[in-house]
Design an enzyme around this catalytic site. Structure first.
Site, PDB file in Angstrom:
ATOM      1  N   ARG A  16       0.812  -1.213   0.000  1.00 10.89           N
ATOM      2  CA  ARG A  16       0.000   0.000   0.000  1.00 10.89           C
ATOM      3  C   ARG A  16       0.856   1.279   0.000  1.00 10.89           C
ATOM      4  NH1 ARG A  16      -5.302  -0.685   1.473  1.00 10.89           N
ATOM      5  NH2 ARG A  16      -5.306   0.884   3.109  1.00 10.89           N
ATOM      6  N   ASP A 139      -2.893  11.803   9.109  1.00 11.77           N
ATOM      7  CA  ASP A 139      -4.153  11.625   8.384  1.00 11.77           C
ATOM      8  C   ASP A 139      -4.792  12.997   8.299  1.00 11.77           C
ATOM      9  OD1 ASP A 139      -7.107  11.103   7.997  1.00 11.77           O
ATOM     10  OD2 ASP A 139      -6.421   9.029   8.066  1.00 11.77           O
ATOM     11  N   TYR A 152      -8.475   6.293  16.528  1.00 10.98           N
ATOM     12  CA  TYR A 152      -7.519   6.500  15.436  1.00 10.98           C
ATOM     13  C   TYR A 152      -7.210   7.996  15.290  1.00 10.98           C
ATOM     14  CZ  TYR A 152      -5.921   6.868  10.559  1.00 10.98           C
ATOM     15  OH  TYR A 152      -5.208   7.173   9.418  1.00 10.98           O
TER      16      TYR A 152
HETATM   17  N1  NAP Z   1      -4.921   4.462   3.222  1.00 13.34           N
HETATM   18  C1  NAP Z   1      -5.348   5.692   3.327  1.00 13.34           C
HETATM   19  O1  NAP Z   1      -6.212   6.133   2.532  1.00 13.34           O
HETATM   20  C2  NAP Z   1      -4.801   6.599   4.406  1.00 13.34           C
HETATM   21  C3  NAP Z   1      -5.473   7.799   4.670  1.00 13.34           C
HETATM   22  C4  NAP Z   1      -4.974   8.640   5.633  1.00 13.34           C
HETATM   23  C5  NAP Z   1      -3.834   8.317   6.347  1.00 13.34           C
HETATM   24  N2  NAP Z   1      -3.201   7.142   6.074  1.00 13.34           N
HETATM   25  C6  NAP Z   1      -1.989   6.820   6.854  1.00 13.34           C
HETATM   26  O2  NAP Z   1      -0.939   6.529   5.953  1.00 13.34           O
HETATM   27  C7  NAP Z   1      -0.167   5.427   6.442  1.00 13.34           C
HETATM   28  C8  NAP Z   1      -0.192   4.295   5.426  1.00 13.34           C
HETATM   29  O3  NAP Z   1      -1.536   3.965   5.138  1.00 13.34           O
HETATM   30  P1  NAP Z   1      -1.941   2.491   4.641  1.00 13.34           P
HETATM   31  O4  NAP Z   1      -3.400   2.505   4.438  1.00 13.34           O
HETATM   32  O5  NAP Z   1      -1.033   2.089   3.547  1.00 13.34           O
HETATM   33  O6  NAP Z   1      -1.584   1.685   5.993  1.00 13.34           O
HETATM   34  P2  NAP Z   1      -2.154   0.271   6.444  1.00 13.34           P
HETATM   35  O7  NAP Z   1      -2.302  -0.595   5.260  1.00 13.34           O
HETATM   36  O8  NAP Z   1      -3.364   0.478   7.302  1.00 13.34           O
HETATM   37  O9  NAP Z   1      -0.988  -0.206   7.425  1.00 13.34           O
HETATM   38  C9  NAP Z   1       0.347  -0.264   6.971  1.00 13.34           C
HETATM   39  C10 NAP Z   1       1.048  -1.419   7.619  1.00 13.34           C
HETATM   40  O10 NAP Z   1       1.146  -1.262   9.019  1.00 13.34           O
HETATM   41  C11 NAP Z   1       1.589  -2.511   9.514  1.00 13.34           C
HETATM   42  N3  NAP Z   1       1.136  -2.773  10.885  1.00 13.34           N
HETATM   43  C12 NAP Z   1      -0.120  -2.748  11.374  1.00 13.34           C
HETATM   44  N4  NAP Z   1      -0.121  -3.157  12.673  1.00 13.34           N
HETATM   45  C13 NAP Z   1       1.172  -3.443  12.992  1.00 13.34           C
HETATM   46  C14 NAP Z   1       1.827  -3.934  14.154  1.00 13.34           C
HETATM   47  N5  NAP Z   1       1.161  -4.225  15.294  1.00 13.34           N
HETATM   48  N6  NAP Z   1       3.167  -4.118  14.109  1.00 13.34           N
HETATM   49  C15 NAP Z   1       3.863  -3.847  12.991  1.00 13.34           C
HETATM   50  N7  NAP Z   1       3.299  -3.392  11.846  1.00 13.34           N
HETATM   51  C16 NAP Z   1       1.964  -3.202  11.853  1.00 13.34           C
HETATM   52  C17 NAP Z   1       1.010  -3.590   8.570  1.00 13.34           C
HETATM   53  O11 NAP Z   1       2.122  -4.339   8.065  1.00 13.34           O
HETATM   54  P3  NAP Z   1       1.951  -5.869   7.530  1.00 13.34           P
HETATM   55  O12 NAP Z   1       1.050  -5.783   6.342  1.00 13.34           O
HETATM   56  O13 NAP Z   1       3.319  -6.278   7.203  1.00 13.34           O
HETATM   57  O14 NAP Z   1       1.346  -6.658   8.666  1.00 13.34           O
HETATM   58  C18 NAP Z   1       0.328  -2.755   7.482  1.00 13.34           C
HETATM   59  O15 NAP Z   1       0.470  -3.270   6.188  1.00 13.34           O
HETATM   60  C19 NAP Z   1      -0.781   5.050   7.795  1.00 13.34           C
HETATM   61  O16 NAP Z   1      -0.056   5.671   8.822  1.00 13.34           O
HETATM   62  C20 NAP Z   1      -2.187   5.579   7.708  1.00 13.34           C
HETATM   63  O17 NAP Z   1      -2.749   5.886   8.979  1.00 13.34           O
HETATM   64  C21 NAP Z   1      -3.663   6.278   5.135  1.00 13.34           C
END
Ligand code: NAP
Length: 240
Positions: A16, A139, A152
């Site tokens: 992602r 975020d 969150y």
């Molecule tokens: N997606 C969006 O639209 C969005 C919007 C706003 C902000 N964000 C922020 O941007 C960042 C990336 O977003 P994303 O959606 O790509 O993130 P995500 O998929 O929700 O999480 C990224 C990775 O965090 C790891 N993770 C979760 N729990 C963990 C734990 N206990 N120990 C170690 N690793 C852990 C997981 O790794 P594994 O897969 O290897 O387990 C997961 O793939 C995040 O900080 C998110 O809050 C995202």
């Protein structure tokens, strides 16, 4: 900071948005330590991709829960890759929990990964690395009162404050900045329709991409004048 030849640790880097950050760092010339928890196969595939780009790339598995997880991860990264120059706190969990539906356990889980882990990783990075730069993933909801995912949002708001406090405490040797994405990707297992239904109005009327988030991360790393900054990559949604 010229990223060429520098070494970056990216938490949750296998998939992602984290994967886009790793790829963009590698394209800028950096070696990358891809931290993952459960995504072993995508992490290894990404490592091969970065090596094929001519970079050193490493994978480290770690659950980021617990007091010593930050120090252990930074030590493990330095052991395989040598001194670190960059830390990207990207790993996160996301649950829809309002005040009336949350549990103590859910609160702990959200705060452990989304706030305590990045804080402890920043401490470990500062202890182990003389100079460098950190970027925290926040975020766009830090600018809102979105109570549908209260734990969150609270954790991300606290990390935004911590970004600026750390920027002051760790200056002049370590710069600390953040990127606050809008709705970029639906939660794992959900289709693109999920974002359309829930993202709400976006002034620029366009969907932002993981690559645009990664580009903002790189900009913050490369510009040595910046610390304590938060860049929203959300098509202007935080303004509403
Ligand atoms: N997606 C969006 O639209 C969005 C919007 C706003 C902000 N964000 C922020 O941007 C960042 C990336 O977003 P994303 O959606 O790509 O993130 P995500 O998929 O929700 O999480 C990224 C990775 O965090 C790891 N993770 C979760 N729990 C963990 C734990 N206990 N120990 C170690 N690793 C852990 C997981 O790794 P594994 O897969 O290897 O387990 C997961 O793939 C995040 O900080 C998110 O809050 C995202």
């Amino acid at each position: 900071m010229n990223l060429n030849g520098k070494t970056a640790l990216v938490t949750g880097g296998a998939v992602r948005i984290g994967r886009a950050v790793c790829r963009t760092l590698a394209a800028a010339g950096a070696d990358v330590v891809i931290h993952y928890n459960r995504s072993a196969t995508p992490a290894e595939a990404l490592r091969h991709e970065l090596v094929a780009m001519g970079r050193r790339a490493f994978c480290i598995q770690a659950d980021l829960g617990g007091e010593d997880a930050g120090r252990r991860l930074v030590a493990a990264a330095r052991e395989v890759a040598g001194p670190l120059d960059v830390l990207i706190n990207n790993a996160a969990v996301f649950h829809q929990d309002s005040l009336l539906t949350l549990t103590a356990r859910a609160l702990r889980d959200e705060f452990e990964v989304n706030l305590f882990a990045p804080l402890l990783l920043m401490r470990a990075f500062a202890e182990a690395c003389g100079d460098g730069a950190i970027v925290n993933l926040l975020d766009r909801r830090i600018a809102s009162l979105d109570h549908s995912c209260l734990p969150y949002v609270l954790a991300k708001k606290a990390l935004a404050e911590a970004t600026q406090m750390a920027a002051l405490e760790l200056a002049p040797s370590i710069r600390v900045n953040a990127v606050a994405p809008g709705a970029i990707l639906p939660p794992p297992g959900e289709g693109a329709g999920h974002l359309k239904d829930r993202a709400g109005p976006v002034p620029l009327q366009r969907q932002c991409t993981p690559e645009q988030v990664a580009a903002a991360v790189i900009f913050l790393l490369q510009n040595d004048a910046l610390t304590g900054q938060i860049i929203f990559v959300d098509g202007g949604q935080h303004l509403l």
